[in-house]
Structure formats: structure tokens, C-alpha cells
Design an enzyme around this catalytic site. Sequence first.
Site, PDB file in Angstrom:
ATOM      1  N   LYS A  21      98.359  50.196  65.265  1.00 58.67           N
ATOM      2  CA  LYS A  21      99.991  50.049  65.117  1.00 58.67           C
ATOM      3  C   LYS A  21     100.660  50.622  66.806  1.00 58.67           C
ATOM      4  CE  LYS A  21     100.456  50.983  60.024  1.00 58.67           C
ATOM      5  NZ  LYS A  21     100.790  51.349  58.724  1.00 58.67           N
ATOM      6  N   GLU A  36      96.917  44.890  50.781  1.00 56.69           N
ATOM      7  CA  GLU A  36      97.752  45.895  51.111  1.00 56.69           C
ATOM      8  C   GLU A  36      98.496  46.244  50.699  1.00 56.69           C
ATOM      9  OE1 GLU A  36      96.044  47.306  55.414  1.00 56.69           O
ATOM     10  OE2 GLU A  36      97.942  45.568  55.743  1.00 56.69           O
ATOM     11  N   SER A  78      96.801  53.613  53.247  1.00 53.40           N
ATOM     12  CA  SER A  78      96.100  54.769  52.518  1.00 53.40           C
ATOM     13  C   SER A  78      94.777  54.898  52.297  1.00 53.40           C
ATOM     14  CB  SER A  78      96.934  55.395  52.064  1.00 53.40           C
ATOM     15  OG  SER A  78      97.867  55.550  52.136  1.00 53.40           O
TER      16      SER A  78
HETATM   17  P1  PGA Z   1      97.482  53.132  55.896  1.00 51.22           P
HETATM   18  O1  PGA Z   1      98.053  51.799  57.265  1.00 51.22           O
HETATM   19  O2  PGA Z   1      95.840  53.461  55.918  1.00 51.22           O
HETATM   20  O3  PGA Z   1      97.802  54.226  57.566  1.00 51.22           O
HETATM   21  O4  PGA Z   1      97.961  53.380  55.105  1.00 51.22           O
HETATM   22  C1  PGA Z   1      97.207  50.534  56.125  1.00 51.22           C
HETATM   23  C2  PGA Z   1      98.024  49.615  57.135  1.00 51.22           C
HETATM   24  O5  PGA Z   1      99.284  49.690  57.151  1.00 51.22           O
HETATM   25  O6  PGA Z   1      97.172  48.557  57.695  1.00 51.22           O
END
Ligand code: PGA
Length: 244
Positions: free
Chosen positions: A9, A162, A206
Amino acid sequence: MRILAGNWKLHKNPKEAAEFVATFDTLPTLKDEIEILVFPQALTLSATVEATRTSRIRVGGQNIATEKQGALTGENSPLVLKELGAGYALIGHSERRQLFGETDDICARKVELALEVGLMPILCVGETWEQRRSGQTAQVVSQQIQLGLSRVQSSSVYVAYEPVWAIGTGQVATDQQAVEVHRLIAETLRGANQNLTHVPILYGGSVKPENAGQLASHSEIAGFLVGGASLDARSFHAIGRALQ
Ligand code: PGA
């Protein structure tokens, strides 16, 4: 083949990306059958490619524009990403859909363009909590798949399931919830196009070292797309160990 993918990100500057790679590469080698990918922000991409020259880790972009070039201020050209050494592109991540208004049509165009320039697209799909609560998960996800891959002929694509309610919330899907949707996606892919029968389906939302083993025990889950837990080389590596 299983896939360990880290979505960084809007984190990690070039120096931090290089440190991540250096640390990851001191950890015990993961089995060859695991494909290891990281997705840095565009500004950190070149430095990450440079840092991974002698590493197993491969690099992708978090987003691409709908054109290779043109009047699209602030966007990332898929062609330039490819030239800089990226091999993959996330398409339609839920943050792109929710915060930047990406529709299934836009995703379809981006998938098509990624393939045209030689990037492996990873189409991200998933329902919101509201949609799950009202029993719309199957419909929402199969529509995202059908429309998002409507311009694809080849099998050179990955899918990441997701659930929006699991992303960044610490509320991981149970393995039953994940497997159920993975099966539905596999069925939708088969129905859409014979070439898509063997497309790998990753789970994201997560994923942590503590829950990865249980999810990875199911053959339907071909890998993980990891956000928060991919920022630390050791926890990312631990998730990779769960996949082997
Ligand atoms: P997260 O994000 O593992 O922090 O939940 C997953 C993603 O957005 O691809």
C-alpha cells in the site's frame, strides 16, 4: 505452485524496501514452488526492482492506468511499469474500487492492458460486510469475476479473493468462508472460459502468521495477498512457511 504476495500500500520508501529485501533474503529459503511477490507504491518500484536483482522476490505495481500513455495526470503507465522491471499488477483492489471509484468495466480494461504489455494481472474481488449480511456474496463476487475478466482470452491471470470486511480489520475470514467463495470463483472461472480453469485463487484480508496455516491447509487457497503483515520481512516469511 503457490503464491505469497505482499501489498505494501502507501508504505515503504526506497530505503525501507531495500532493507526489507535484505532481511527477507537472510531468512531460510522458501521452497522453489512458492512464488514471492511484493507490490510497492509506484515511487518505490524502481528501488525495489534494483534491490531484488539477486533475490527470489518479484515485483508488481499496485495499480495501472487504463491507457499506456495520454492525458491521464497522476496515473501509472503499465508500459513504463513493465519497462522498470515490474512483472505483475494488482487490479481492482477494494481500496481502488471504494476510494477511487473503479468499476468492473475499468478493471476489465486494466486486465486487458496488463496482458497486452506483459504484466500478470491479479484481479481482486470481494464483498462488503453489508453484501455478505444480505446474502449477496455469491452474486457480487461472480459478477466481479465475469465482468473483470470479460476481455481475457488466455489463462495468464491470477485472482485474489479479499472480503472487504476482512481487509485491515484483523477479522480474517474463517477457512470455511474462504473455501466456499474460492470454490464459487473457480466454478465461475470455468463457466466463463475454459482457459481460466487453472487460474490460481489467492485469499487476502487480515492474513497473519497465526492464521495462515489453517487457511493454507486447503488446496482451494493457492496463496495469500497480504497487507499489514507483509510490511515486516519476518512475518511475511512466516506466512510463506505456512504455504509450503
Ligand atoms: P490486510 O490487507 O492483510 O492488511 O488485511 C490485505 C490487502 O489489502 O490486500
